[in-house]
Write an enzyme that holds these catalytic residues in place. Structure first.
Site, PDB file in Angstrom:
ATOM      1  N   HIS A 187     -28.696  60.713 -35.900  1.00  0.00           N
ATOM      2  CA  HIS A 187     -28.237  59.405 -36.365  1.00  0.00           C
ATOM      3  C   HIS A 187     -26.752  59.237 -36.081  1.00  0.00           C
ATOM      4  CE1 HIS A 187     -30.386  56.488 -39.240  1.00  0.00           C
ATOM      5  NE2 HIS A 187     -29.499  55.818 -38.557  1.00  0.00           N
ATOM      6  N   CYS A 478     -40.610  55.281 -26.741  1.00  0.00           N
ATOM      7  CA  CYS A 478     -40.257  55.126 -28.153  1.00  0.00           C
ATOM      8  C   CYS A 478     -39.396  56.269 -28.654  1.00  0.00           C
ATOM      9  CB  CYS A 478     -41.503  54.975 -29.024  1.00  0.00           C
ATOM     10  SG  CYS A 478     -42.647  56.360 -28.952  1.00  0.00           S
TER      11      CYS A 478
END
Length: 546
Positions: A187, A478
């Site tokens: 992240h 994805c």
């Protein structure tokens, strides 16, 4: 004395230089003694400390926008999680642990559960550790861990950065980020790109450097400690980009720009950011802490809440990716010596077909409730026979479009035969890289091998693109590879028709695609495929696109 150079994984492009500010190491493990004299009073300290941490994170969230705000608010919610706090209180009362130690052990238990879940959920372990350390620091009345106050433009150096720390960074003060650990799909890497801060992760040895300044290249991953004084040089920031919400190249070629989601909150954030739909809806949140299989009605309601914001838009739902390294009590999985290569994903669904059938029933019902245009795909498919088995079962359950994920090298090599059996495929580049290079994606020491610019990985992806073009069926990505704007162009040039990513990357990728033609994407793809390593692949592709 000559300059010292280190190479990590560049995850956010740009060159910058300046004085180093080191982020403090995590707090030491709190002791398990002495036992508190009054356990009730000691346990009562936990919730106020957690509430104070959550309040501070929410205060910071109010000062930022976009994905940074979502990250801070999500971290605040984790700090105030009733299950975490109840478990910590239980450890104080039941084992006479001091409150800091009880929070430490309770959080570690939650982190272990997330790590076992693998994939996206495993990447949230860093968030749990961050919340743990913040609550422990509050209980001990010591300075909060994280980025210290900056008095001027600086290059931040850390073992790793919590997403909440990255989300609150000021791009005017933070010239660049360099971490010893971390990986390209973290992240922190995603947020650094969103903020426009050059960043290098998995830069082994950077913490041991005795230097006052660094020169950082977030594109190539090169980090240099010059022999002399380092002059401050900020990255040239591109103006804030705009995107109209339609995935389309400059010549009109269509490429859907979609979001990866795993909760109703993710879905709402994706809609607000402008996602055209969802390329990966992870359903594990329904099962993660379940001691028995969730009822069809409960699953239906949970899925409908995620699908509802996308009424009339495409959503690809992935069936339960569990088993082996992601054990669930009701599936009766046994311990395996090599769980990453064991009975997981579709393999466990074939052993427990009733669980799959009930999930498909819930998904079809939730589709009717929400009005979303739902497709369903299975994880961990290796052969065309497995793909055909899933497609037949899904269609029998009422699924209108059935596909599979390609995250095992064998599936990429058999993409043509697999596409003959299903309606679409989606590349899970994170796991595909892990299996191609036999390199655990969660190990920072192997992050270079999991770099999505690795030519060997791109060559495997090219085979899937060729099969999709030959069969006239869609093939998407994805994995977080799609979140890199230049790599998104390369993937388009390889023949992929949709790109799905974290919310933070949507606008940048959408805008980047809108500024290039298909022939430029194809030229960049050929250049990347011919490169000898990730750094040369990046450089060659970038040159072809400009």
């Amino acid at each position: 004395m000559s300059a010292t150079q280190l190479v990590g994984v560049g995850v956010s492009p740009g060159q910058a230089a300046g004085p180093v500010v080191r982020v403090a190491e995590p707090l030491p493990e709190p002791p398990a003694s002495p036992a508190p004299g009054d356990t009730a009073a000691e346990a009562a300290r936990i919730r106020p400390a957690a509430e104070a941490v959550a309040a501070e994170l929410n205060r910071r969230a109010a000062t930022v926008e976009g994905e940074g705000r979502v990250v801070l608010e999500t971290t605040a919610a984790m700090a105030a999680d009733p299950a975490l706090l109840a478990e910590a209180e239980k450890l104080v009362n039941g084992r006479c642990l001091p409150a800091p130690r009880a929070v430490f052990e309770a959080a570690n238990g939650f982190a272990t559960m997330l790590a076992a879940a693998g994939g996206y959920l495993a990447e949230r372990v860093r968030d749990v550790h961050d919340v743990r350390d913040r609550i422990v620091a509050t209980l001990l009345d010591v300075p909060m861990p994280g980025v210290p106050p900056l008095t001027g433009p600086s290059v931040l150096v850390a073992r790793d950065l919590a997403p909440a720390d990255t989300a609150g960074l000021d791009p005017e003060l933070v010239l660049a980020l360099v971490t010893e650990e971390g990986g390209p799909t973290s992240h922190t890497a995603i947020l650094a790109r969103a903020l426009g801060i050059p960043a290098v992760v998995a830069c082994r040895g950077v913490l041991a450097l005795e230097t006052e300044g660094l020169v950082v290249d977030g594109g190539t991953g090169l980090v240099t400690a010059p022999a002399g004084v380092v002059e401050v040089r900020a990255v040239e920031r591109a103006p804030k980009v705009e995107w109209n919400g339609v995935g389309k190249l400059a010549d009109g070629h269509r490429v859907k720009v979609l979001a990866n989601v795993g909760s109703a909150e993710d879905a709402k954030a994706a809609v607000a950011t402008g996602a055209e739909g969802v390329g990966l809806f992870r359903t594990e949140f329904c099962f993660l802490s379940a001691t028995e299989e969730p009822a069809v009605a409960a699953q239906r309601a949970a899925y409908a809440a995620v699908l509802a914001p996308f009424a009339g838009k495409p959503v690809v739902v992935r069936t339960l990716d569990a088993g082996a390294d992601k054990p669930l009590p009701f599936l009766n999985t046994v311990e395996e010596p090599n769980p990453a290569l064991g009975v997981r994903g579709l393999r466990i669904a074939r052993d427990a077909a009733g669980v799959l059938d009930r999930q498909l029933e819930a998904i079809v019902a939730a589709t009717e409730d929400s009005g979303a245009e739902v497709s369903v795909m299975a994880p961990m498919v290796a052969t065309a026979e497995e793909a055909a088995w899933f497609a037949e079962r899904a269609r029998a359950a009422g699924v209108t479009r059935a596909g599979v994920m390609i995250e095992i090298p064998a599936a990429a090599l058999a993409a043509r035969e697999i596409l003959d059996a299903v309606d679409f495929v989606s590349l899970g580049t994170n796991d595909l890289a892990q299996y191609v290079f036999a390199a655990d994606r969660m190990l920072g020491a192997l992050a270079t091998l999991n770099d999505p610019w690795q030519p060997a990985l791109l060559r495997l992806i090219a085979l899937v693109g060729e099969a999709a073009t030959a069969t006239g069926k869609p093939a998407g990505v994805c994995g977080e590879a799609a979140a890199d704007p230049d790599l998104a162009c390369v993937l388009t040039g390889l023949g992929l028709t949709s790109l799905s990513m974290n919310n933070a990357a949507l606008t940048q990728v959408g805008a980047r695609l809108a500024g290039v033609r298909l022939d430029a994407c194809q030229l960049a793809a050929r250049a990347a495929l011919a490169a000898k390593d990730p750094a040369h692949a990046r450089t060659a592709a970038h040159a072809a696109l400009h």
